[in-house]
Each structure stands twice: as structure tokens, then as C-alpha cells.
Write an enzyme that holds these catalytic residues in place. Sequence first.
Site, short mmCIF file in Angstrom:
data_model
loop_
_atom_site.label_atom_id
_atom_site.label_comp_id
_atom_site.label_asym_id
_atom_site.label_seq_id
_atom_site.Cartn_x
_atom_site.Cartn_y
_atom_site.Cartn_z
N ARG A 113 0.71 -1.18 0.00
CA ARG A 113 0.03 -0.03 0.04
C ARG A 113 0.89 1.38 0.06
O ARG A 113 0.28 2.30 -0.50
CB ARG A 113 -0.71 0.08 1.30
CG ARG A 113 -1.82 -1.02 1.64
CD ARG A 113 -2.60 -0.64 2.89
NE ARG A 113 -3.61 0.40 2.67
CZ ARG A 113 -4.83 -0.06 2.25
NH1 ARG A 113 -5.44 -1.03 2.36
NH2 ARG A 113 -5.50 1.10 2.02
N LYS B 138 0.46 -20.13 4.30
CA LYS B 138 -0.48 -20.64 5.51
C LYS B 138 -0.53 -19.49 6.66
O LYS B 138 0.12 -18.48 6.38
CB LYS B 138 0.27 -22.10 6.20
CG LYS B 138 1.22 -21.84 7.32
CD LYS B 138 1.65 -22.94 7.91
CE LYS B 138 0.99 -22.91 9.43
NZ LYS B 138 1.86 -21.98 10.41
N HIS C 224 6.00 -24.95 4.55
CA HIS C 224 7.43 -24.84 4.51
C HIS C 224 8.03 -25.93 4.88
O HIS C 224 9.43 -26.29 4.46
CB HIS C 224 7.99 -23.51 5.18
CG HIS C 224 8.05 -23.46 6.41
ND1 HIS C 224 7.00 -23.24 7.18
CD2 HIS C 224 9.02 -23.63 7.24
CE1 HIS C 224 7.46 -23.38 8.70
NE2 HIS C 224 8.74 -23.52 8.54
N LYS D 292 12.05 -28.65 3.51
CA LYS D 292 12.88 -28.62 4.38
C LYS D 292 13.95 -29.81 3.87
O LYS D 292 13.43 -30.88 3.66
CB LYS D 292 12.91 -28.86 5.89
CG LYS D 292 12.24 -27.56 6.51
CD LYS D 292 12.04 -28.00 7.90
CE LYS D 292 11.22 -26.71 8.71
NZ LYS D 292 12.10 -25.62 9.38
N ASP E 112 -1.92 -24.28 14.06
CA ASP E 112 -0.51 -23.59 13.69
C ASP E 112 0.35 -24.69 13.11
O ASP E 112 1.19 -24.61 12.24
CB ASP E 112 0.05 -22.59 14.76
CG ASP E 112 1.26 -21.91 14.46
OD1 ASP E 112 1.04 -21.20 13.29
OD2 ASP E 112 2.25 -21.51 14.99
N HIS F 97 2.08 -28.91 9.42
CA HIS F 97 3.28 -29.47 9.36
C HIS F 97 3.41 -30.83 9.97
O HIS F 97 3.85 -31.94 9.49
CB HIS F 97 4.34 -28.60 10.22
CG HIS F 97 4.37 -27.13 9.87
ND1 HIS F 97 4.24 -26.71 8.44
CD2 HIS F 97 4.40 -26.28 10.65
CE1 HIS F 97 4.30 -25.45 8.34
NE2 HIS F 97 4.34 -25.01 9.75
C1 BG6 Z 1 5.15 -21.74 11.33
C2 BG6 Z 1 4.40 -21.44 12.61
O1 BG6 Z 1 4.37 -22.25 10.40
O2 BG6 Z 1 6.22 -22.73 11.66
C3 BG6 Z 1 5.49 -21.07 13.61
O3 BG6 Z 1 3.25 -20.49 12.38
C4 BG6 Z 1 6.62 -21.81 14.01
O4 BG6 Z 1 4.38 -20.57 14.86
C5 BG6 Z 1 7.35 -22.03 12.66
O5 BG6 Z 1 7.11 -21.08 14.76
C6 BG6 Z 1 8.16 -23.22 12.93
O6 BG6 Z 1 9.09 -23.39 11.72
P1 BG6 Z 1 10.41 -23.84 11.68
O7 BG6 Z 1 10.72 -23.96 10.40
O8 BG6 Z 1 11.09 -22.82 12.84
O9 BG6 Z 1 10.47 -25.03 12.43
#
Ligand code: BG6
Length: 481
Positions: free
Chosen positions: A43, A142, A172, A176, A229, A234
Site C-alpha cells: 500500500r 499458510k 514450508h 526442508k 498452527d 506440518h
Molecule cells: C510456522 C508457525 O508455520 O512454523 C510458527 O506459524 C512456527 O508458529 C514455525 O514457529 C516453525 O517453523 P520452523 O521452520 O522454525 O520449525
Amino acid sequence: MSFDLVFFGGTGDLTWRKLMPALFQAFRHGKLPAGGRILAVARDDNSDERYREWLKERFREVDGSKRPNDEEFERFAALIHYRRMDLSQPEHYQGLKDWLDARQAETVVLYLATSPYLFTQICQQLGAVGLNEDRVRVVLEKPLGHDLASAQEINRVVRSVFKEEQAFRIDHYLGKPSVQNLMALRFGNALFEPLWRRESIANIQITLAEELGVGTRGAFYDGTGALRDMIQNHALQLLTMIAMEPPSTNDADAIRDEKLKVLRSLKPFTAETVVRDVVRGQYRSGNVGGTVVNGYLDEAKVPENSHCETFVALRTEVQNWRWAGVPFYLRTGKRLAARDAQIVINFRQVPHPIFPGTNQANRLVIKLQPEDGLELQLLAAKGGAHGEALTPVSLDLDFDKAFATNRVGAYERLLLDAIAGRLNLFVRSDEQEQAWRWVEPILDAWEQDSTGPRPYNAGSWGPAAASALVAKDGFAWAEEQ
Ligand code: BG6
């Protein structure tokens, strides 16, 4: 291959903390295809120059090894442009389209690094101006929805504008290197697969533990909680990779079909089994790594009396021939004793022990972070006196050491895959919805239950009930053995 990569949310945390540093790494490693432009959209009134200056400042906060020097930044910044957009204004999307059409890059990647509440609006507007041609891909960060209904609504809108193969839903963890190694471990090696089943495996434990608290994200986190979360996405993605059948090829849909089958085979929760098989916790103040830290309720922007869970441990089963009866324990939490993400495969004990002593069972530990490696725990004879007990020994593999120079961070890998159109490491809409379908009864049961989460001390491994959950089956978490 020419590409235009557009970041909606161009001044947001995700963009400068994760995405730009990841792109810079790809650039530094010579992996970013030539002929690319990066466009940040937000913005604020900014010129290309001012945005680049701003980004250069932000880079000072990035981990040293990932930070560009001045000369590198100059070269990288030449790819970066800025465009002011009010995302509620249709004509601003037309302006974006004109900017992109003026060059006609082969690929356009539109990365929605905004609040998910904007996803449907942005997608609709993109569709309205025709920014959904085949060369366009949309990347969705996400959290994708808050529950099944909101996830379905996002997917409905995304599908009304884009084809499924144009939609790249990020988890994500899938980027990894250690998680990709899971596929290699299982399907690139003949060794473990014959043992990868109920006949040989007693239980499987997936732990995603963090030392960090909620930090400055109190407001977001309080409306989310650990189940949404970390578990819905994950942890469940890891579970699918551990439990899936071998896919017929390494193609995206072959893999995602198998992952979906696992999600569909998970034992559904009922109000009763949630009480028995799910533990939720919330951290109190405590000591993490020698520092006294606040409890969750004292964190910034967290409402007093919040019932938000910062810890979840649960027990589930994959109801199919391969896994019938094998408990899968999933656990995640903030402010735990260590930052430690790992999957522990506990094998069964030998059927008829002939050596004295406790005869521990074999164990395979798949370490995801902070180390990335494999540890196979075996029993060995020291070769001393006759009749002595066997000694636990382990075979340890450190992938960071073995592959140091070739390692690519999660976001770097996922961004490069999105540009190249590789969907293997992205989540398909049906997988994502099935994961919501499975967690919803837990959310519903918690909403009915006014007792709230169990307290645990920061720096511990969560509430004692999490140990009891595993002990009921005659097992223990890895750190308790
Ligand atoms: C995110 C969560 O998706 O993953 C966070 O929203 C969390 O709360 C994070 O801390 C952890 O990711 P990583 O790669 O640090 O294990």
C-alpha cells in the site's frame, strides 16, 4: 526462462524475513533463472529505489551468513521493483496486469504473502482482469483457512479462478531438506521398506518442539493455537510421508494421491476420544536455556484468561493393513525444553530374547532440526565377559556435514520450485481439506470444554498428561526412555 515473481504483502514480515533472503540465496548460488524480475506490491507510496533502500536496511537483521554484501545487494536489487497497490481497487489489478503484459515473461508467479483474509478477494480480482492465464501460478501461504469451511471457501474461490495445477499451497516444512530426505530414506533405499509396517514397528512419534514463545505474534497466535498452527499442516504432512504407500512415480499427483489416502485413513476423533487421546497445554513462566521467560498469559497482546493452547500431544492410528494398531503420537509446543524436530520410529523388541539385560528395541531417529540426520540405535556386544548385557550403540549420519555446500533452505527450494512449476512439495486442496476435516472434532470438543488447556512450565516437555498419554500404551516419549 524469463519470469516475473510478484509478492503481495511486499513490506510484510514474511517477505523481508523469509522470502527475500531465500531469493537472495538462490541468486547467490546461481540458481535463480536468468531473466527474472521481482515485484513487491504493497500500500505504501514507494519508488523502486526507496523500496530497495528499505530492503537493504531489513537485510541487516537477517542471519549473517545469509546477508548480502554491498556489491551483492546492488546486483540482486537490480531485479527488484516496487508497485503501490490498494488490494481493494480493481483498477490497481489492471495496472499490475499492464505492467506484467508489457514484458510477457514466460512465467508469472503471484505470491500471496498477505493475511489469508485477503486471499479470496485478491484471487477474484486477479481473475477479473485475466491474470490467470496458463503462465500464471499463485502461491498461497499458510494459514489456509481457520477451519474446514473457511479452507473450502478459499479453495472454491481459488478453483474458480485458477486450475489446480496453478495453485501452490505452501507448507514450508515440505521444503526442508530433512523432510525431502524422508522420501529418499523410504523410497530410494531397499533397506527399511520391508520393516516399515505394523509387524516390525511398535509406535511412531513425531515431535515438533520449539524453545521460542509466541514473541510479538500474540494477537495472531491467540486466534490460532498450536493445533491449527503446527498439527493441521506440518505435523500431519510429516505423518503422511512416514505412513504413505510407495507412490508409482515421483510426480506431484502420484505422491499427493498417496498422502491423501493416509489422511483419509486416520482414525476420526469423537468427543470421547478427544478427552482420552488429546492433551492441550499452555505455558506458564519458567526457565528456558537459563533465562526466565514469561508465561503465555503475560505475553504481549494475549487476552487474560485465554484458553489458547500452546502445546498439543495426541495419539492417532492409521487405519489400514500396513499400520493397523500402531500408535502414532504427535506432539508440538512452544517454550519447550529444546528446539527439536524429530520423528522416532520405535521398532518392536526381538520376539525371543536370549541375552541378559533389558534388550532395548531398535530405534530409528529421523532428525529434522536443528540437526539434519539419521540415527539408528542398535544393540551390540562389547566382547567382554560371557553373559554380559548388550550395550546400546548408534549409527549416526549428519546430512548437514555430508552435503554442506549443496543444502538449500526451505523457502529457497519452494520458491525455485514455484518458478519452475514443480508441485511435488506443495499441498493439494483435497489434502488440505482432509487435514481440516480430521482436526475439526478436536476444535469442536475444546470449544465445549470450559476447563481449558493444562498449564506446563516453560522449559519443560509439556504437561505430565502428555507422558501419561503414551504410558497408557506401555511406551514413553524418546527423551523419557
Ligand atoms: C510456522 C508457525 O508455520 O512454523 C510458527 O506459524 C512456527 O508458529 C514455525 O514457529 C516453525 O517453523 P520452523 O521452520 O522454525 O520449525
